[in-house]
Design a protein around this motif. Structure first.
Motif, short mmCIF file in Angstrom:
data_model
loop_
_atom_site.label_atom_id
_atom_site.label_comp_id
_atom_site.label_asym_id
_atom_site.label_seq_id
_atom_site.Cartn_x
_atom_site.Cartn_y
_atom_site.Cartn_z
N SER A 1 -43.80 -13.41 -51.11
CA SER A 1 -43.21 -13.41 -51.83
C SER A 1 -44.20 -13.57 -53.43
CB SER A 1 -42.60 -14.06 -50.95
OG SER A 1 -42.43 -15.54 -51.38
N ARG A 2 -44.72 -14.69 -52.89
CA ARG A 2 -45.81 -14.97 -54.30
C ARG A 2 -46.41 -14.00 -54.73
NH1 ARG A 2 -47.47 -21.29 -52.88
NH2 ARG A 2 -44.64 -21.95 -52.97
N ARG B 1 -45.96 -10.59 -53.16
CA ARG B 1 -45.19 -9.21 -54.18
C ARG B 1 -44.55 -9.88 -55.91
NH1 ARG B 1 -40.99 -8.52 -49.64
NH2 ARG B 1 -42.44 -7.30 -48.97
N ALA B 2 -44.43 -11.20 -56.56
CA ALA B 2 -44.21 -11.43 -57.26
C ALA B 2 -45.23 -11.06 -58.39
CB ALA B 2 -43.62 -12.78 -57.48
N ASP B 3 -46.99 -11.70 -57.69
CA ASP B 3 -47.50 -11.78 -58.78
C ASP B 3 -47.71 -9.92 -59.14
OD1 ASP B 3 -48.26 -14.06 -58.67
OD2 ASP B 3 -50.19 -13.62 -57.28
N SER C 1 -45.18 -8.44 -61.88
CA SER C 1 -45.38 -9.43 -62.93
C SER C 1 -46.54 -9.03 -63.34
CB SER C 1 -45.23 -10.81 -62.96
OG SER C 1 -46.66 -11.38 -62.57
#
Length: 124
Positions: A56-57, A59-61, A64
């Motif tokens: 999930s981190r 994917r967030a990176d 963004s």
């Protein structure tokens, strides 16, 4: 580096066997086998949980626009920790469980970054 790997592949199984013999002598065979099963189940749960956190981190990176280098290292360390947790043994389990702790992974990432900074390009 190759010599270190050969030494590890020879030393770790011997240490694991000695630990099994020691623990079996202290607690008995049935409790030893129960401990092996419990650590495997707990390890599988932690690998799954930490894998989803890292994914999930990551994917967030990516969403963004940030280079996900840090999360890729964490993912690789979770993968290594999972492989160690699947390997029967108390020494490998201890290292595998340690790799499920985010602060341990981050410390190893920073150490690796410092050690390899002169040899490779580090993207943070």
């Amino acid at each position: 580096m190759g010599t270190l790997l050969v030494a590890a592949f020879l030393t770790v199984p011997i240490l694991e066997l000695l630990l099994f013999i020691y623990v079996e002598g202290r607690v008995g065979l049935a409790r030893l086998l129960i401990a092996i099963v419990i650590t495997a189940v707990l390890g599988a749960f932690l690998v799954r949980q930490q894998g989803f956190v890292v994914l999930s981190r990551l994917r967030a990176d990516v969403a963004s626009g940030v280079m996900p280098g840090r999360q890729l290292v964490h993912g690789a360390l979770v993968l290594v920790g999972g492989a160690l947790l699947l390997t029967p043994g108390f020494l490998t389990d201890a290292i595998g469980f340690a790799l499920m702790i985010p602060s341990v992974r981050e410390g190893l990432r920073r150490l690796g970054s410092r050690l390899f900074r002169q040899r490779i390009i580090i993207i943070e």
